[in-house]
Design an enzyme around this catalytic site. Structure first.
Site, PDB file in Angstrom:
ATOM      1  N   PHE A 120       0.850  -1.190   0.000  1.00 19.44           N
ATOM      2  CA  PHE A 120       0.000   0.000   0.000  1.00 19.44           C
ATOM      3  C   PHE A 120       0.892   1.249   0.000  1.00 19.44           C
ATOM      4  CE2 PHE A 120      -2.798   3.183   1.925  1.00 19.44           C
ATOM      5  CZ  PHE A 120      -3.974   2.958   1.231  1.00 19.44           C
ATOM      6  N   ASP A 130       1.152  -5.212   8.462  1.00 20.03           N
ATOM      7  CA  ASP A 130       0.013  -4.298   8.352  1.00 20.03           C
ATOM      8  C   ASP A 130      -1.234  -5.165   8.169  1.00 20.03           C
ATOM      9  OD1 ASP A 130      -2.005  -2.539   7.551  1.00 20.03           O
ATOM     10  OD2 ASP A 130      -0.569  -1.153   6.627  1.00 20.03           O
ATOM     11  N   TYR A 140     -11.286   1.682  10.361  1.00 21.07           N
ATOM     12  CA  TYR A 140     -12.505   2.030   9.612  1.00 21.07           C
ATOM     13  C   TYR A 140     -12.870   1.020   8.533  1.00 21.07           C
ATOM     14  CZ  TYR A 140      -8.836   4.295   6.771  1.00 21.07           C
ATOM     15  OH  TYR A 140      -7.705   4.555   6.053  1.00 21.07           O
ATOM     16  N   LYS A 141     -12.073  -0.025   8.376  1.00 16.16           N
ATOM     17  CA  LYS A 141     -12.381  -1.035   7.356  1.00 16.16           C
ATOM     18  C   LYS A 141     -13.193  -2.158   8.011  1.00 16.16           C
ATOM     19  CE  LYS A 141      -8.420   0.383   4.649  1.00 16.16           C
ATOM     20  NZ  LYS A 141      -6.958   0.345   4.577  1.00 16.16           N
ATOM     21  N   ARG A 187     -12.772  -4.013  -7.371  1.00 10.70           N
ATOM     22  CA  ARG A 187     -12.550  -4.669  -6.085  1.00 10.70           C
ATOM     23  C   ARG A 187     -13.862  -4.795  -5.311  1.00 10.70           C
ATOM     24  NH1 ARG A 187      -8.662  -2.262  -1.394  1.00 10.70           N
ATOM     25  NH2 ARG A 187     -10.380  -0.790  -1.342  1.00 10.70           N
TER      26      ARG A 187
HETATM   27  C1  LIG Z   1      -6.245   1.490   4.463  1.00  9.33           C
HETATM   28  C2  LIG Z   1      -4.792   1.265   4.609  1.00  9.33           C
HETATM   29  C3  LIG Z   1      -3.977   2.230   5.183  1.00  9.33           C
HETATM   30  C4  LIG Z   1      -4.587   3.541   5.579  1.00  9.33           C
HETATM   31  O1  LIG Z   1      -3.782   4.349   6.323  1.00  9.33           O
HETATM   32  P1  LIG Z   1      -4.379   5.671   6.958  1.00  9.33           P
HETATM   33  O2  LIG Z   1      -3.270   6.216   7.727  1.00  9.33           O
HETATM   34  O3  LIG Z   1      -5.579   5.282   7.769  1.00  9.33           O
HETATM   35  O4  LIG Z   1      -4.838   6.555   5.857  1.00  9.33           O
HETATM   36  C5  LIG Z   1      -2.627   1.941   5.337  1.00  9.33           C
HETATM   37  N1  LIG Z   1      -2.115   0.763   4.935  1.00  9.33           N
HETATM   38  C6  LIG Z   1      -2.888  -0.186   4.355  1.00  9.33           C
HETATM   39  C7  LIG Z   1      -2.294  -1.482   3.929  1.00  9.33           C
HETATM   40  C8  LIG Z   1      -4.243   0.048   4.166  1.00  9.33           C
HETATM   41  O5  LIG Z   1      -5.003  -0.864   3.584  1.00  9.33           O
END
Ligand SMILES: *Cc1c(COP(=O)(O)O)cnc(C)c1O
Length: 415
Positions: free
Chosen positions: A130, A200, A225-226, A374
């Site tokens: 990511f 992560d 939030y996911k 997705r």
């Molecule tokens: C959603 C997500 C993030 C989001 O990071 P934020 O700091 O909340 O914006 C980071 N890493 C991964 C792998 C994600 O899926």
């Protein structure tokens, strides 16, 4: 495909009747006419959240004012929610804390990993990780001026982890393709070379069984939030294995991570344990909403959640094969459900307008650059018939080429 008769909607509906997780759907507020395949990006709204947030605002903040920090234990939110998250990810109470954002927590723990191996200069990650995970590592390397970010393809990971590596930073489930890493074997490999590892869990925590301590993981971060349904911009969480906690000097040494924040000392003295990973004041309104979402998951059997998610993914791919044959779709996710997280990803040359056309018909997934459709699978509030209806809508859009309409061509800022 086998020569079996194709599935019907009634077949699929009968699976919902015997689904032991079906009653969880009533714990969420979902709009009529929407099939929601984006809980991996923004989880749905728990039914109890509006009342909890109202009570926090009007009663706790409005009436009890600053007394609430003690009276309503606002000060304990990060630890209390962290302990609940710990139960979802194979960690012990006291190893997880809810705080800040995933990106900020990545910074803290990549810095910790670098600190624990002062003689080493390399941070390893995947090119396809990511972006924020990569950008934060780039920022840290720029700050120290002495670290190198070694980015490799997935297939080259094992070889890239050698005795120069301080920390390996990986996302458990790839956000684009849904590929799932073998956490235990990669952790073992990193340790065999004297490196630490950070996982992560943004696309796995709350979606499938995660066993951090079984795997021997050093560090983890994840998103609120996911799959945890904490609401837009919910606080994130971080994990530090107990054995490392007191060896880390936090780089973001704010007062909430101090041993005695209200002593107002001149010098930073880190709190013992996980609390030293806190930085500033917790986001109390957002913590209240996150706690409601996490609590629901603590009552669900995560093995059943995984089983249903795998079955939904298999069904989705089977229906695409049966109903959308010759319409230009290919699978971007693994077909083997053991190798796949809780999402289905498909490729098509016109993915962006296709997703716009789906959303216009109430089938909400998302588009991930360059060409991925997705669909997140969230077994607590999705039914098997939703998968049926989603694929039927996809087939109709592809057959009629409805996605070619001009209103579906404009790229918005958030995809
Ligand atoms: C959603 C997500 C993030 C989001 O990071 P934020 O700091 O909340 O914006 C980071 N890493 C991964 C792998 C994600 O899926």
């Amino acid at each position: 495909m086998s020569g079996d008769m194709n599935l019907t909607r009634a077949d699929v509906a009968s699976w919902d009747e015997t689904d032991s997780l079906a009653s969880f759907r009533d714990e969420f507020l979902l709009p009529d006419g929407v099939v929601y395949f984006d809980g991996n990006s923004l989880g749905a709204l728990p039914r109890k959240t509006p009342e909890r947030v109202r009570a926090l605002v009007e009663d706790e903040w409005g009436q009890d004012l600053i007394r609430s920090w003690n009276q309503h234990e606002w000060i304990h939110f990060p630890r209390r929610v962290g302990d609940q998250v710990a139960s979802l990810i194979g960690a012990k109470p006291g190893e997880v804390i809810a705080a800040d954002t995933t990106s900020i927590n990545l910074f803290k723990l990549l810095a910790a990993g670098v600190q624990l191996r002062p003689e080493r200069r390399v941070i390893v990650s995947e090119k396809e990780n990511f972006p924020s995970d990569l950008y934060i590592a780039q920022g840290l390397a720029g700050l120290t001026g002495t670290h190198e970010l070694r980015l490799v393809d997935r297939s080259e990971l094992q070889a890239a982890i050698d005795d120069d590596v301080a920390i390996v930073s990986l996302t458990h489930v790839d956000f684009r393709t849904g590929e799932l890493h073998d956490m235990a074997s990669l952790t073992k490999h990193a340790h065999a070379h004297g490196a630490t590892i950070l996982w992560d869990l943004s696309h796995s925590g709350g979606a499938l069984p995660v066993r951090l301590n079984n795997a021997g993981a050093d560090f983890a971060v994840g998103c609120g939030y996911k799959y945890l349904n904490g609401g837009p911009g919910a606080p994130a969480y971080l994990f530090v294995a107990e054995r490392h906690q007191d060896d880390i000097q936090p780089p973001l040494s704010g007062w909430m991570g101090h041993e005695a924040p209200f002593a107002f000392d001149t010098d930073f003295r880190p709190a013992p344990g996980i609390e030293r990973q806190l930085c500033g004041t917790p986001s109390v309104l957002a913590m209240a909403a996150l706690e409601v979402g996490v609590e629901i998951l603590t009552r669900a059997d995560i093995d059943r959640v995984r089983e249903k998610s795998q079955r939904m993914g298999d069904l989705f791919l089977q229906l695409v094969d049966e109903q959308c044959d010759g319409l230009g779709l290919t699978a971007a996710c693994p077909r083997d459900s053991e190798a796949r997280g809780s999402q289905v990803s498909l490729r098509h040359a016109e993915s962006y307008p296709i997703m716009q056309a789906l959303v216009a018909r109430g089938v909400i997934g998302d588009f991930r650059s360059p060409d991925v459709l997705r669909f997140g699978l969230t077994p607590l509030y999705l039914r098997f018939v939703d998968v049926w209806d989603g694929v039927a809508t996809l087939k109709e859009i592809l057959e009629t080429e409805a996605f070619r309409r001009p209103e579906f061509q404009n790229r918005q800022l958030v995809t």
